[in-house]
Design an enzyme around this catalytic site. Structure first.
Site, PDB file in Angstrom:
ATOM      1  N   ASP A 118     -15.472   5.018 -13.274  1.00 48.36           N
ATOM      2  CA  ASP A 118     -14.376   4.333 -13.979  1.00 48.36           C
ATOM      3  C   ASP A 118     -14.712   4.024 -15.440  1.00 48.36           C
ATOM      4  OD1 ASP A 118     -13.019   4.321 -11.592  1.00 48.36           O
ATOM      5  OD2 ASP A 118     -12.717   2.142 -11.523  1.00 48.36           O
TER       6      ASP A 118
ATOM      7  N   HIS B  88      -0.903  22.713  17.732  1.00 43.45           N
ATOM      8  CA  HIS B  88       0.419  22.180  18.078  1.00 43.45           C
ATOM      9  C   HIS B  88       0.279  21.180  19.216  1.00 43.45           C
ATOM     10  CE1 HIS B  88       4.705  21.975  18.733  1.00 43.45           C
ATOM     11  NE2 HIS B  88       4.467  22.077  20.038  1.00 43.45           N
TER      12      HIS B  88
ATOM     13  N   VAL C 250      -0.438   1.949  -8.246  1.00 42.24           N
ATOM     14  CA  VAL C 250      -1.088   2.078  -6.945  1.00 42.24           C
ATOM     15  C   VAL C 250      -1.359   0.712  -6.308  1.00 42.24           C
ATOM     16  CG1 VAL C 250      -2.864   3.352  -5.735  1.00 42.24           C
ATOM     17  CG2 VAL C 250      -2.230   4.045  -8.013  1.00 42.24           C
TER      18      VAL C 250
HETATM   19  P1  FAD Z   1     -17.320   0.150  -9.633  1.00 41.56           P
HETATM   20  O1  FAD Z   1     -16.979   0.381  -8.221  1.00 41.56           O
HETATM   21  O2  FAD Z   1     -16.486  -0.783 -10.417  1.00 41.56           O
HETATM   22  O3  FAD Z   1     -18.823  -0.341  -9.639  1.00 41.56           O
HETATM   23  C1  FAD Z   1     -19.467  -0.771 -10.795  1.00 41.56           C
HETATM   24  C2  FAD Z   1     -20.608  -1.677 -10.398  1.00 41.56           C
HETATM   25  O4  FAD Z   1     -21.424  -1.909 -11.547  1.00 41.56           O
HETATM   26  C3  FAD Z   1     -20.172  -3.040  -9.907  1.00 41.56           C
HETATM   27  O5  FAD Z   1     -20.873  -3.368  -8.729  1.00 41.56           O
HETATM   28  C4  FAD Z   1     -20.582  -3.990 -11.039  1.00 41.56           C
HETATM   29  O6  FAD Z   1     -20.957  -5.277 -10.577  1.00 41.56           O
HETATM   30  C5  FAD Z   1     -21.783  -3.264 -11.577  1.00 41.56           C
HETATM   31  N1  FAD Z   1     -22.106  -3.587 -12.986  1.00 41.56           N
HETATM   32  C6  FAD Z   1     -21.277  -3.558 -14.047  1.00 41.56           C
HETATM   33  N2  FAD Z   1     -21.967  -3.817 -15.181  1.00 41.56           N
HETATM   34  C7  FAD Z   1     -23.252  -4.025 -14.801  1.00 41.56           C
HETATM   35  C8  FAD Z   1     -24.435  -4.314 -15.509  1.00 41.56           C
HETATM   36  N3  FAD Z   1     -24.455  -4.407 -16.832  1.00 41.56           N
HETATM   37  N4  FAD Z   1     -25.574  -4.461 -14.793  1.00 41.56           N
HETATM   38  C9  FAD Z   1     -25.578  -4.333 -13.448  1.00 41.56           C
HETATM   39  N5  FAD Z   1     -24.486  -4.035 -12.734  1.00 41.56           N
HETATM   40  C10 FAD Z   1     -23.343  -3.886 -13.403  1.00 41.56           C
HETATM   41  N6  FAD Z   1     -10.138   4.400  -5.317  1.00 41.56           N
HETATM   42  C11 FAD Z   1     -10.002   5.337  -4.371  1.00 41.56           C
HETATM   43  O7  FAD Z   1     -10.481   6.460  -4.540  1.00 41.56           O
HETATM   44  N7  FAD Z   1      -9.334   5.068  -3.200  1.00 41.56           N
HETATM   45  C12 FAD Z   1      -8.795   3.864  -2.959  1.00 41.56           C
HETATM   46  O8  FAD Z   1      -8.200   3.654  -1.899  1.00 41.56           O
HETATM   47  C13 FAD Z   1      -8.921   2.864  -3.942  1.00 41.56           C
HETATM   48  N8  FAD Z   1      -8.400   1.643  -3.742  1.00 41.56           N
HETATM   49  C14 FAD Z   1      -8.557   0.691  -4.700  1.00 41.56           C
HETATM   50  C15 FAD Z   1      -7.971  -0.554  -4.479  1.00 41.56           C
HETATM   51  C16 FAD Z   1      -8.101  -1.545  -5.433  1.00 41.56           C
HETATM   52  C17 FAD Z   1      -7.469  -2.887  -5.174  1.00 41.56           C
HETATM   53  C18 FAD Z   1      -8.835  -1.285  -6.620  1.00 41.56           C
HETATM   54  C19 FAD Z   1      -9.018  -2.350  -7.657  1.00 41.56           C
HETATM   55  C20 FAD Z   1      -9.406  -0.056  -6.853  1.00 41.56           C
HETATM   56  C21 FAD Z   1      -9.260   0.951  -5.890  1.00 41.56           C
HETATM   57  N9  FAD Z   1      -9.788   2.215  -6.079  1.00 41.56           N
HETATM   58  C22 FAD Z   1      -9.625   3.181  -5.138  1.00 41.56           C
HETATM   59  C23 FAD Z   1     -10.541   2.555  -7.294  1.00 41.56           C
HETATM   60  C24 FAD Z   1     -12.059   2.493  -7.026  1.00 41.56           C
HETATM   61  O9  FAD Z   1     -12.390   1.213  -6.547  1.00 41.56           O
HETATM   62  C25 FAD Z   1     -12.830   2.802  -8.297  1.00 41.56           C
HETATM   63  O10 FAD Z   1     -12.383   4.020  -8.838  1.00 41.56           O
HETATM   64  C26 FAD Z   1     -14.307   2.891  -8.007  1.00 41.56           C
HETATM   65  O11 FAD Z   1     -14.799   1.701  -7.467  1.00 41.56           O
HETATM   66  C27 FAD Z   1     -15.086   3.235  -9.277  1.00 41.56           C
HETATM   67  O12 FAD Z   1     -16.430   3.327  -8.969  1.00 41.56           O
HETATM   68  P2  FAD Z   1     -17.544   3.032 -10.072  1.00 41.56           P
HETATM   69  O13 FAD Z   1     -18.856   3.226  -9.393  1.00 41.56           O
HETATM   70  O14 FAD Z   1     -17.267   3.796 -11.293  1.00 41.56           O
HETATM   71  O15 FAD Z   1     -17.360   1.508 -10.471  1.00 41.56           O
HETATM   72  P1  NAI Z   2      -1.745   1.890 -12.265  1.00 45.70           P
HETATM   73  O1  NAI Z   2      -2.085   2.591 -13.523  1.00 45.70           O
HETATM   74  O2  NAI Z   2      -1.715   2.653 -10.993  1.00 45.70           O
HETATM   75  O3  NAI Z   2      -0.297   1.224 -12.408  1.00 45.70           O
HETATM   76  C1  NAI Z   2      -0.012   0.298 -13.399  1.00 45.70           C
HETATM   77  C2  NAI Z   2       1.498   0.170 -13.511  1.00 45.70           C
HETATM   78  O4  NAI Z   2       1.785  -0.950 -14.324  1.00 45.70           O
HETATM   79  C3  NAI Z   2       2.147   1.379 -14.186  1.00 45.70           C
HETATM   80  O5  NAI Z   2       3.247   1.811 -13.421  1.00 45.70           O
HETATM   81  C4  NAI Z   2       2.541   0.861 -15.553  1.00 45.70           C
HETATM   82  O6  NAI Z   2       3.668   1.497 -16.082  1.00 45.70           O
HETATM   83  C5  NAI Z   2       2.810  -0.603 -15.247  1.00 45.70           C
HETATM   84  N1  NAI Z   2       2.678  -1.486 -16.398  1.00 45.70           N
HETATM   85  C6  NAI Z   2       1.713  -1.484 -17.354  1.00 45.70           C
HETATM   86  N2  NAI Z   2       1.926  -2.492 -18.228  1.00 45.70           N
HETATM   87  C7  NAI Z   2       3.033  -3.148 -17.814  1.00 45.70           C
HETATM   88  C8  NAI Z   2       3.726  -4.281 -18.296  1.00 45.70           C
HETATM   89  N3  NAI Z   2       3.327  -4.953 -19.372  1.00 45.70           N
HETATM   90  N4  NAI Z   2       4.833  -4.677 -17.606  1.00 45.70           N
HETATM   91  C9  NAI Z   2       5.254  -4.030 -16.502  1.00 45.70           C
HETATM   92  N5  NAI Z   2       4.626  -2.947 -16.016  1.00 45.70           N
HETATM   93  C10 NAI Z   2       3.525  -2.512 -16.645  1.00 45.70           C
HETATM   94  O7  NAI Z   2      -2.739   0.638 -12.194  1.00 45.70           O
HETATM   95  P2  NAI Z   2      -3.131  -0.342 -11.022  1.00 45.70           P
HETATM   96  O8  NAI Z   2      -2.094  -0.357  -9.949  1.00 45.70           O
HETATM   97  O9  NAI Z   2      -3.515  -1.603 -11.679  1.00 45.70           O
HETATM   98  O10 NAI Z   2      -4.409   0.338 -10.401  1.00 45.70           O
HETATM   99  C11 NAI Z   2      -5.513   0.639 -11.238  1.00 45.70           C
HETATM  100  C12 NAI Z   2      -6.207   1.852 -10.761  1.00 45.70           C
HETATM  101  O11 NAI Z   2      -6.964   1.572  -9.594  1.00 45.70           O
HETATM  102  C13 NAI Z   2      -5.287   2.989 -10.327  1.00 45.70           C
HETATM  103  O12 NAI Z   2      -4.812   3.724 -11.423  1.00 45.70           O
HETATM  104  C14 NAI Z   2      -6.198   3.797  -9.492  1.00 45.70           C
HETATM  105  O13 NAI Z   2      -6.990   4.607 -10.308  1.00 45.70           O
HETATM  106  C15 NAI Z   2      -7.066   2.747  -8.827  1.00 45.70           C
HETATM  107  N6  NAI Z   2      -6.570   2.496  -7.465  1.00 45.70           N
HETATM  108  C16 NAI Z   2      -6.557   3.533  -6.583  1.00 45.70           C
HETATM  109  C17 NAI Z   2      -6.069   3.362  -5.316  1.00 45.70           C
HETATM  110  C18 NAI Z   2      -6.005   4.518  -4.404  1.00 45.70           C
HETATM  111  O14 NAI Z   2      -6.635   5.529  -4.705  1.00 45.70           O
HETATM  112  N7  NAI Z   2      -5.299   4.436  -3.281  1.00 45.70           N
HETATM  113  C19 NAI Z   2      -5.586   2.054  -4.852  1.00 45.70           C
HETATM  114  C20 NAI Z   2      -5.607   1.054  -5.875  1.00 45.70           C
HETATM  115  C21 NAI Z   2      -6.110   1.273  -7.120  1.00 45.70           C
END
Ligand code: FAD
Ligand code: NAI
Length: 475
Positions: free
Chosen positions: A322, A454, A193
């Protein structure tokens, strides 16, 4: 005496802050501890999602999509632009403003709902008096006590062994959102992703992007008919995606990064790039939580072990988002947060894992809910499939974006919708109707009989439902 709360939430991402608000709405005294710091060292609520995930990535995807449209598609509308330029610092600063608006919005929501916020790291101290003592290590250190604890500490980007992120040349999703100028050559490891979304951003702005993927199948979790369409579209746009590679030594130097790899055919090659994004998945984060102090169980991957209701092995300790099993998605974390707060209040909070939508915000967008055709085949379930291409949808033609299709899968005997898979314009919005339908256990005939506006893209969903019964009207 330490400050006492009914509920203490550790982590202020979408799982944690939503759990805190819902618990406060239910009448509990609630504290939320979050350690994220903004550039000035102040709090930045919202976790990965707000600071370096969902929100900033979508901001950059939007900016880069505007650029792509202006560069390649405005001409079709008779609009010409001379001297088109992208000012990356402005684009990044717009993204930072949006992040801050979201950070501030959560501070406001905490005040409105009377959630007490602590800025610092939360960790377990001990079980005490039927509850738990939690240390907050921030500007100062203090101990607070709670009867119920919700852990929502999220996840971290997984580095490749031997190649730590330096966020200058070797970037996690964090650095990938802060690149200061369009790199000439960008490498990405992992075509999941993040790889596809961030690869698209920089490709649209002019970078030559190569994605190296370890698996031989492109987007293996996605319905393969859809994945093939996505592969075709992204490749046509210029993303180079190499499947089935084995990544070897990665060297960083003044000239950038070199990645040795072996192709699926066994050829040893080296990719030289200015920047490298590593997006090979994320790992649950329990760093600094001091789980040992109370004996909180973790699995072999470091995730907190929970049952179907997000209960851990300890009484009164829950975990969501997560940091536990299941898809790493913000809306999944939120649903779990709400459900846990409601369970603490003695209500019957529930999360239906079968109707959690997925969206990948590439162009075309990819969205799905429920099972893929491959999963149904593996289960031996008898199903019917209906496909409708956007090429035959009037609104898509008017938009100038006819890539892709809606595909609906329904049970062969009962007609219950088992999965919907979309690749195409606004798939992220179109999927909502399908989630509602599946949540209410609708049949494909139900969708086929509902009046859709539509001209709208949603007519493609209705037509896919008609296609299940082999009676499309416009194709
Ligand atoms: P997090 O958002 O990671 O929040 C955890 C928080 O806990 C953080 O603020 C951290 O600082 C804090 N924390 C950790 N340990 C401690 C501690 N001991 N004490 C105090 N605070 C602490 N998901 C989608 O559904 N749609 C998307 O479009 C999407 N895009 C993404 C794009 C990217 C580049 C990435 C990396 C992820 C994306 N995700 C997306 C995934 C999404 O960001 C996560 O699934 C989501 O943030 C998880 O929420 P969470 O509350 O479990 O954890
Ligand atoms: P991902 O799990 O989506 O993709 C990781 C990819 O890396 C896989 O295709 C895997 O086969 C490949 N891979 C793993 N090890 C490798 C290696 N050694 N060499 C080459 N390829 C390798 O993980 P990604 O993109 O890091 O995102 C993490 C998570 O963040 C997603 O799974 C998703 O849950 C969340 N996310 C969600 C978004 C959304 O909802 N639009 C946007 C971005 C992130």
């Amino acid at each position: 005496m330490s400050k006492q709360f009914d509920v203490i939430v550790i982590g202020g991402g979408p799982g944690g802050y939503i759990a805190a608000i819902r618990a406060a709405q239910l009448g509990f005294s609630v504290a939320c501890i979050d350690e994220w710091k903004n550039a000035k060292g102040g709090p930045a609520l919202g976790g990965t999602c707000t600071n370096i995930g969902c929100i900033p990535s979508k901001a950059l995807l939007q900016s880069s999509e505007h650029y792509e449209q202006a560069a390649h598609h405005f001409g079709d509308h008779g609009i010409t632009l001379a001297d088109l330029k992208i000012d990356v610092p402005t684009m990044v600063s717009r993204k930072d403003t949006i992040v801050k608006q979201n950070n501030d919005g959560i501070v406001y929501l905490f005040k409105k709902n009377k959630v007490t916020f602590f800025h610092g790291r939360g960790s377990f101290v001990a079980a005490k008096d039927g509850g738990y003592e939690i240390k907050v290590a921030g500007a100062a250190e203090e101990i607070i006590s709670g009867k119920q604890i919700i852990v929502a500490t999220g996840s971290n980007a997984r580095p490749l062994p031997g190649t730590p992120f330096d966020e200058v040349n070797v970037l996690s999703n964090d650095g990938a959102l802060r690149i200061g100028a369009v790199p000439k050559k960008l490498g990405v490891i992992g075509s999941g992703v993040i790889g596809l979304e961030m690869g698209s951003v920089w490709r649209r702005l002019g970078a030559d992007v190569t994605i190296l993927e370890g698996l031989p199948t492109f987007l293996g979790v996605v319905d393969q008919q859809i994945a093939k369409e996505v592969h075709k579209a992204l490749t046509k746009q210029g993303l180079k995606i190499e499947l089935g590679v084995k990544v070897g030594e990665i060297k960083t130097g003044k000239k950038g990064v070199s990645i040795a790899y072996v192709t699926a055919k066994g050829e040893a090659l080296t990719l030289n790039v200015d920047k490298l994004i590593i997006s090979i998945g994320r790992t649950a984060n329990t760093i600094g939580l001091n789980t040992e102090a109370v004996g909180l169980s973790l699995d072999e991957r470091g995730a907190i072990v929970v049952d179907g209701e997000c209960k851990t092995n300890l009484p009164g300790v829950w975990a969501v988002g997560d940091v536990v099993r299941g898809p790493m998605l913000a809306h999944k974390a939120e649903e779990e947060g709400v459900a846990v707060a409601e369970r603490i209040a003695g209500q019957h909070g529930h999360v239906n894992f079968n109707t959690i939508p997925w969206v990948i915000y590439t162009s075309p967008e990819i969205a799905w809910v429920g099972q893929t055709e491959e999963q149904l085949k593996a289960e031996g379930r008898a199903y019917k499939s209906g496909v409708f291409p956007f090429m035959a949808n009037g609104r898509a033609r008017a938009l100038g974006d006819t890539t892709g299709m809606v595909k609906m899968l329904a049970d062969a005997a009962t007609d219950e919708i088992l999965g919907v898979h979309i690749v195409g314009p606004m798939a992220s919005e179109l999927i909502a109707e399908c989630v509602v339908a599946m949540e209410f256990r609708a049949s494909s005939e139900d969708i086929a009989r509902i009046c859709h506006a539509h001209p709208s893209l949603s007519e493609a969903t209705k037509e896919a439902a008609l296609a299940v019964d082999k009676r499309t009207l416009n194709f």
